[in-house]
Design an enzyme around this catalytic site. Structure first.
Site, PDB file in Angstrom:
ATOM      1  CD1 TRP A   1     -23.562  15.121   2.566  1.00  0.00           C
ATOM      2  CD2 TRP A   1     -22.193  13.366   2.344  1.00  0.00           C
ATOM      3  NE1 TRP A   1     -23.431  14.873   1.220  1.00  0.00           N
ATOM      4  CE2 TRP A   1     -22.603  13.794   1.061  1.00  0.00           C
ATOM      5  CE3 TRP A   1     -21.329  12.284   2.440  1.00  0.00           C
ATOM      6  CZ2 TRP A   1     -22.154  13.179  -0.109  1.00  0.00           C
ATOM      7  CZ3 TRP A   1     -20.896  11.661   1.283  1.00  0.00           C
ATOM      8  CH2 TRP A   1     -21.303  12.103   0.022  1.00  0.00           C
TER       9      TRP A   1
ATOM     10  N   GLY B   1      -0.516   4.739  -1.348  1.00  0.00           N
ATOM     11  CA  GLY B   1      -1.686   5.390  -0.757  1.00  0.00           C
ATOM     12  C   GLY B   1      -1.324   6.595   0.097  1.00  0.00           C
ATOM     13  CG  LEU B   2      -3.390   9.496   3.601  1.00  0.00           C
ATOM     14  CD1 LEU B   2      -3.040  10.908   3.150  1.00  0.00           C
ATOM     15  CD2 LEU B   2      -4.732   9.494   4.352  1.00  0.00           C
TER      16      LEU B   2
ATOM     17  CE  LYS C   1      -7.394  -2.286   7.945  1.00  0.00           C
ATOM     18  NZ  LYS C   1      -6.009  -2.065   7.564  1.00  0.00           N
TER      19      LYS C   1
ATOM     20  CE1 TYR D   1     -10.586  -0.682   6.455  1.00  0.00           C
ATOM     21  CE2 TYR D   1     -11.236   0.256   8.572  1.00  0.00           C
ATOM     22  CZ  TYR D   1     -10.344   0.176   7.518  1.00  0.00           C
ATOM     23  OH  TYR D   1      -9.216   0.952   7.529  1.00  0.00           O
TER      24      TYR D   1
ATOM     25  N   GLY E   1       0.826  -1.213   0.000  1.00  0.00           N
ATOM     26  CA  GLY E   1       0.000   0.000   0.000  1.00  0.00           C
ATOM     27  C   GLY E   1       0.852   1.251   0.000  1.00  0.00           C
TER      28      GLY E   1
HETATM   29  P1  NAP Z   1      -5.322   4.445   0.565  1.00  0.00           P
HETATM   30  O1  NAP Z   1      -4.834   5.814   0.344  1.00  0.00           O
HETATM   31  O2  NAP Z   1      -6.677   4.069   0.061  1.00  0.00           O
HETATM   32  O3  NAP Z   1      -4.242   3.431  -0.023  1.00  0.00           O
HETATM   33  C1  NAP Z   1      -4.502   2.067  -0.067  1.00  0.00           C
HETATM   34  C2  NAP Z   1      -3.265   1.381  -0.584  1.00  0.00           C
HETATM   35  O4  NAP Z   1      -3.499  -0.030  -0.631  1.00  0.00           O
HETATM   36  C3  NAP Z   1      -2.890   1.808  -2.002  1.00  0.00           C
HETATM   37  O5  NAP Z   1      -1.482   1.788  -2.104  1.00  0.00           O
HETATM   38  C4  NAP Z   1      -3.509   0.716  -2.849  1.00  0.00           C
HETATM   39  O6  NAP Z   1      -2.846   0.564  -4.106  1.00  0.00           O
HETATM   40  C5  NAP Z   1      -3.257  -0.497  -1.961  1.00  0.00           C
HETATM   41  N1  NAP Z   1      -4.178  -1.612  -2.214  1.00  0.00           N
HETATM   42  C6  NAP Z   1      -5.511  -1.637  -1.991  1.00  0.00           C
HETATM   43  N2  NAP Z   1      -6.014  -2.830  -2.351  1.00  0.00           N
HETATM   44  C7  NAP Z   1      -4.961  -3.578  -2.811  1.00  0.00           C
HETATM   45  C8  NAP Z   1      -4.842  -4.878  -3.317  1.00  0.00           C
HETATM   46  N3  NAP Z   1      -5.905  -5.704  -3.414  1.00  0.00           N
HETATM   47  N4  NAP Z   1      -3.626  -5.300  -3.704  1.00  0.00           N
HETATM   48  C9  NAP Z   1      -2.551  -4.497  -3.621  1.00  0.00           C
HETATM   49  N5  NAP Z   1      -2.591  -3.258  -3.105  1.00  0.00           N
HETATM   50  C10 NAP Z   1      -3.794  -2.796  -2.722  1.00  0.00           C
HETATM   51  O7  NAP Z   1      -5.334   4.075   2.107  1.00  0.00           O
HETATM   52  P2  NAP Z   1      -4.606   4.781   3.333  1.00  0.00           P
HETATM   53  O8  NAP Z   1      -5.542   5.809   3.858  1.00  0.00           O
HETATM   54  O9  NAP Z   1      -3.203   5.137   2.960  1.00  0.00           O
HETATM   55  O10 NAP Z   1      -4.600   3.583   4.379  1.00  0.00           O
HETATM   56  C11 NAP Z   1      -3.417   2.895   4.745  1.00  0.00           C
HETATM   57  C12 NAP Z   1      -3.721   2.054   5.947  1.00  0.00           C
HETATM   58  O11 NAP Z   1      -4.172   2.884   7.016  1.00  0.00           O
HETATM   59  C13 NAP Z   1      -4.834   1.029   5.705  1.00  0.00           C
HETATM   60  O12 NAP Z   1      -4.480  -0.181   6.297  1.00  0.00           O
HETATM   61  C14 NAP Z   1      -6.036   1.633   6.411  1.00  0.00           C
HETATM   62  O13 NAP Z   1      -6.932   0.642   6.836  1.00  0.00           O
HETATM   63  C15 NAP Z   1      -5.389   2.360   7.564  1.00  0.00           C
HETATM   64  N6  NAP Z   1      -6.153   3.483   8.140  1.00  0.00           N
HETATM   65  C16 NAP Z   1      -6.546   4.521   7.345  1.00  0.00           C
HETATM   66  C17 NAP Z   1      -7.235   5.589   7.931  1.00  0.00           C
HETATM   67  C18 NAP Z   1      -7.645   6.808   7.133  1.00  0.00           C
HETATM   68  O14 NAP Z   1      -8.317   7.695   7.708  1.00  0.00           O
HETATM   69  N7  NAP Z   1      -7.254   6.934   5.863  1.00  0.00           N
HETATM   70  C19 NAP Z   1      -7.509   5.582   9.309  1.00  0.00           C
HETATM   71  C20 NAP Z   1      -7.082   4.504  10.073  1.00  0.00           C
HETATM   72  C21 NAP Z   1      -6.389   3.462   9.480  1.00  0.00           C
HETATM   73  P3  NAP Z   1      -3.222   1.529  -5.368  1.00  0.00           P
HETATM   74  O15 NAP Z   1      -2.693   2.889  -5.046  1.00  0.00           O
HETATM   75  O16 NAP Z   1      -2.526   0.908  -6.514  1.00  0.00           O
HETATM   76  O17 NAP Z   1      -4.727   1.488  -5.476  1.00  0.00           O
HETATM   77  O1  GFB Z   2     -14.000  10.041   7.667  1.00  0.00           O
HETATM   78  P1  GFB Z   2     -15.325   9.450   7.842  1.00  0.00           P
HETATM   79  O2  GFB Z   2     -16.057   9.016   6.633  1.00  0.00           O
HETATM   80  O3  GFB Z   2     -15.225   8.220   8.751  1.00  0.00           O
HETATM   81  O4  GFB Z   2     -16.211  10.571   8.630  1.00  0.00           O
HETATM   82  P2  GFB Z   2     -15.562   7.715  10.218  1.00  0.00           P
HETATM   83  C1  GFB Z   2     -17.570  10.424   8.781  1.00  0.00           C
HETATM   84  C2  GFB Z   2     -18.153  11.576   9.585  1.00  0.00           C
HETATM   85  O5  GFB Z   2     -18.033  12.796   8.845  1.00  0.00           O
HETATM   86  C3  GFB Z   2     -19.646  11.351   9.806  1.00  0.00           C
HETATM   87  C4  GFB Z   2     -19.342  13.264   8.455  1.00  0.00           C
HETATM   88  O6  GFB Z   2     -20.052  12.019  10.995  1.00  0.00           O
HETATM   89  C5  GFB Z   2     -20.240  12.020   8.570  1.00  0.00           C
HETATM   90  O7  GFB Z   2     -21.608  12.396   8.771  1.00  0.00           O
HETATM   91  N1  GFB Z   2     -19.240  13.836   7.096  1.00  0.00           N
HETATM   92  C6  GFB Z   2     -19.646  15.091   6.745  1.00  0.00           C
HETATM   93  C7  GFB Z   2     -18.729  13.249   5.997  1.00  0.00           C
HETATM   94  N2  GFB Z   2     -19.440  15.310   5.444  1.00  0.00           N
HETATM   95  C8  GFB Z   2     -18.841  14.189   4.957  1.00  0.00           C
HETATM   96  C9  GFB Z   2     -18.339  13.848   3.671  1.00  0.00           C
HETATM   97  O8  GFB Z   2     -18.400  14.596   2.693  1.00  0.00           O
HETATM   98  N3  GFB Z   2     -17.764  12.612   3.552  1.00  0.00           N
HETATM   99  C10 GFB Z   2     -17.671  11.727   4.594  1.00  0.00           C
HETATM  100  N4  GFB Z   2     -17.078  10.551   4.408  1.00  0.00           N
HETATM  101  N5  GFB Z   2     -18.169  12.040   5.833  1.00  0.00           N
HETATM  102  C11 GFB Z   2     -14.494   5.641   9.133  1.00  0.00           C
HETATM  103  C12 GFB Z   2     -14.807   4.178   9.147  1.00  0.00           C
HETATM  104  O9  GFB Z   2     -15.371   6.173  10.016  1.00  0.00           O
HETATM  105  O10 GFB Z   2     -13.219   5.970   9.667  1.00  0.00           O
HETATM  106  C13 GFB Z   2     -13.687   3.403   8.660  1.00  0.00           C
HETATM  107  O11 GFB Z   2     -16.002   3.936   8.438  1.00  0.00           O
HETATM  108  C14 GFB Z   2     -12.319   3.846   9.183  1.00  0.00           C
HETATM  109  O12 GFB Z   2     -13.920   2.069   8.998  1.00  0.00           O
HETATM  110  C15 GFB Z   2     -12.145   5.358   9.134  1.00  0.00           C
HETATM  111  O13 GFB Z   2     -12.087   3.391  10.496  1.00  0.00           O
HETATM  112  C16 GFB Z   2     -10.888   5.850   9.763  1.00  0.00           C
HETATM  113  O14 GFB Z   2     -14.566   8.238  11.195  1.00  0.00           O
HETATM  114  O15 GFB Z   2     -16.978   7.893  10.576  1.00  0.00           O
END
Ligand code: NAP
Ligand code: GFB
Length: 337
Positions: A214, A17-18, A153, A149, A14
């Site tokens: 939202w 990704g972000l 995890k 999800y 990954g």
């Molecule tokens: P992201 O931006 O969506 O990136 C996902 C990465 O995983 C990308 O590099 C993607 O490759 C790769 N990937 C997805 N499916 C794949 C597959 N089947 N085979 C190979 N590679 C695959 O996600 P992120 O936000 O960086 O998340 C990274 C980690 O942090 C994840 O484990 C996520 O659960 C965790 N996390 C994220 C958040 C958040 O708020 N973003 C919060 C808590 C935990 P491509 O670029 O080629 O698609």
């Molecule tokens: O980041 P988010 O989608 O994830 O935020 P969660 C959701 C919150 O933001 C809710 C509000 O309270 C939504 O009502 N919201 C307002 C919006 N506007 C928007 C918008 O334009 N887009 C989105 N997405 N939300 C996720 C989990 O929960 O957090 C995943 O579903 C993961 O499993 C991730 O753990 C880190 O914090 O609610």
């Protein structure tokens, strides 16, 4: 005669990704040999899905044969915001179970020295005493909005303990709160709140349309900047010694409301038009405050300079600036015409 350090290959699944981009940025910008910088003899490999589908065991084996990693940071996952999690619970469960099982088992087969996997605070029980801490992961069912999800995890922690008990493998995990930063997924339908609001504010400013948040705007979240999180991942890989997870987060007193986030995004984009809430949309979990007590106790324990988080508004400004500058190539969920 001084011997050169053993070669280490750190494979980042990954890596595109972000969080992977955050890691790349930190490694490029921290001084070589420093606590969060590249070390002599250390090679980093950043994978994307183009290198192989990690749901496919044969593809994972081929990647490990090719790069021969000594260390793995496992970030790859099917990731989405609240609304995509609500729509696709089985896909989030199955894809993440397959990806995680393949990466952990192949790391075991290849005798990887250390593996750090990435969980999320949604693994915690919905109904549990706050603040969340590392001892509470398995104390009850997760929130119903993202149970697919969350269970996928949560099982990584179970597997880490099983690999360690049976084989002595050094597999651990981290639990970040909501993450944001440059290179995020800015899809409005599928992504997280902060990049979604950036995209909406950008379009509202460009088209002179209303900016719609939202839900009620009242839920609370803790946000961590991807570049801060990247440093904490490097610390975990090099210095954290437990199999149990560690929460990577700002303090539990730094929860912010979704409205506060929306206000900061609107200010940073420079949007001054109509701004409203669509309360027909879900709020999701109201709050999930997590303690960073364990992290701070360990990372600040060696008489080193205490870890500093980037101020929230500065991190938002950097992320918004990145999005505006890179709008044409950013992941917006919009297919170019
Ligand atoms: P992201 O931006 O969506 O990136 C996902 C990465 O995983 C990308 O590099 C993607 O490759 C790769 N990937 C997805 N499916 C794949 C597959 N089947 N085979 C190979 N590679 C695959 O996600 P992120 O936000 O960086 O998340 C990274 C980690 O942090 C994840 O484990 C996520 O659960 C965790 N996390 C994220 C958040 C958040 O708020 N973003 C919060 C808590 C935990 P491509 O670029 O080629 O698609
Ligand atoms: O980041 P988010 O989608 O994830 O935020 P969660 C959701 C919150 O933001 C809710 C509000 O309270 C939504 O009502 N919201 C307002 C919006 N506007 C928007 C918008 O334009 N887009 C989105 N997405 N939300 C996720 C989990 O929960 O957090 C995943 O579903 C993961 O499993 C991730 O753990 C880190 O914090 O609610």
């Amino acid at each position: 005669m001084s011997s050169s350090p053993a070669k280490q290959v750190v494979l980042v699944t990954g890596g595109s990704g972000l969080v992977g981009q955050g890691l790349q940025w930190v490694l490029e910008n921290e001084p070589v040999g420093s606590r969060y910088g590249k070390l002599e003899g250390e090679e980093w490999v950043f994978l994307s899905s183009k290198d192989g589908d990690l749901k496919d065991a044969a593809a994972v084996e081929a990647i490990f044969q090719k790069y021969k990693p000594t260390h793995v940071i496992h970030l790859a996952a099917l990731v989405g915001g609240l609304f995509r999690n609500m729509r696709e619970k089985l896909t989030f469960l199955r894809d993440n179970l397959l990806i995680n099982d393949n990466v952990l088992e192949t790391s075991h087969q290849h005798k990887v020295t250390k593996l750090v996997s990435c969980l999320s605070t949604c693994v915690f029980p919905d109904k549990v005493e706050y603040p969340l801490d590392e001892t509470k992961v398995h104390l009850g069912p997760p929130h119903q909005s993202n149970f697919g999800y969350a269970h996928g995890k949560r099982l990584v922690d179970v597997q880490n303990h099983a690999y360690n008990d049976q084989f002595g493998d050094n597999f651990t995990s981290v639990i970040p709160t909501n993450i944001f930063g440059p290179g995020d997924n800015y899809s409005i339908e599928d992504g997280h709140v902060l990049p979604g609001l950036c995209h909406k504010a950008y379009l509202a400013k460009k088209n002179g349309t209303p900016f719609v948040v939202w839900g009620s705007g009242k839920p609370l979240r803790q946000f961590i900047y991807s570049r801060d999180l990247a440093k904490l991942f490097i610390w975990t890989l090099r210095e954290y010694e437990e199999i149990d997870p560690v929460i990577l987060s700002v303090g539990e007193d730094e929860e912010v409301s979704i409205k506060t986030v929306a206000d900061a995004v609107v200010k940073s984009i420079g949007f001054t038009g109509e701004y409203k809430f669509d309360t027909s949309k879900s709020d999701g979990q109201f709050r999930k405050p997590a303690s960073n007590e364990k992290l701070l106790r360990l990372i600040n324990s060696k008489g080193v300079e205490p870890f500093k988080f980037t101020p929230f508004e500065q991190a938002i400004d950097e992320s918004v600036a990145w999005f505006v500058e890179n709008y044409d190539t950013a992941r917006t969920g919009v297919i170019p015409q």
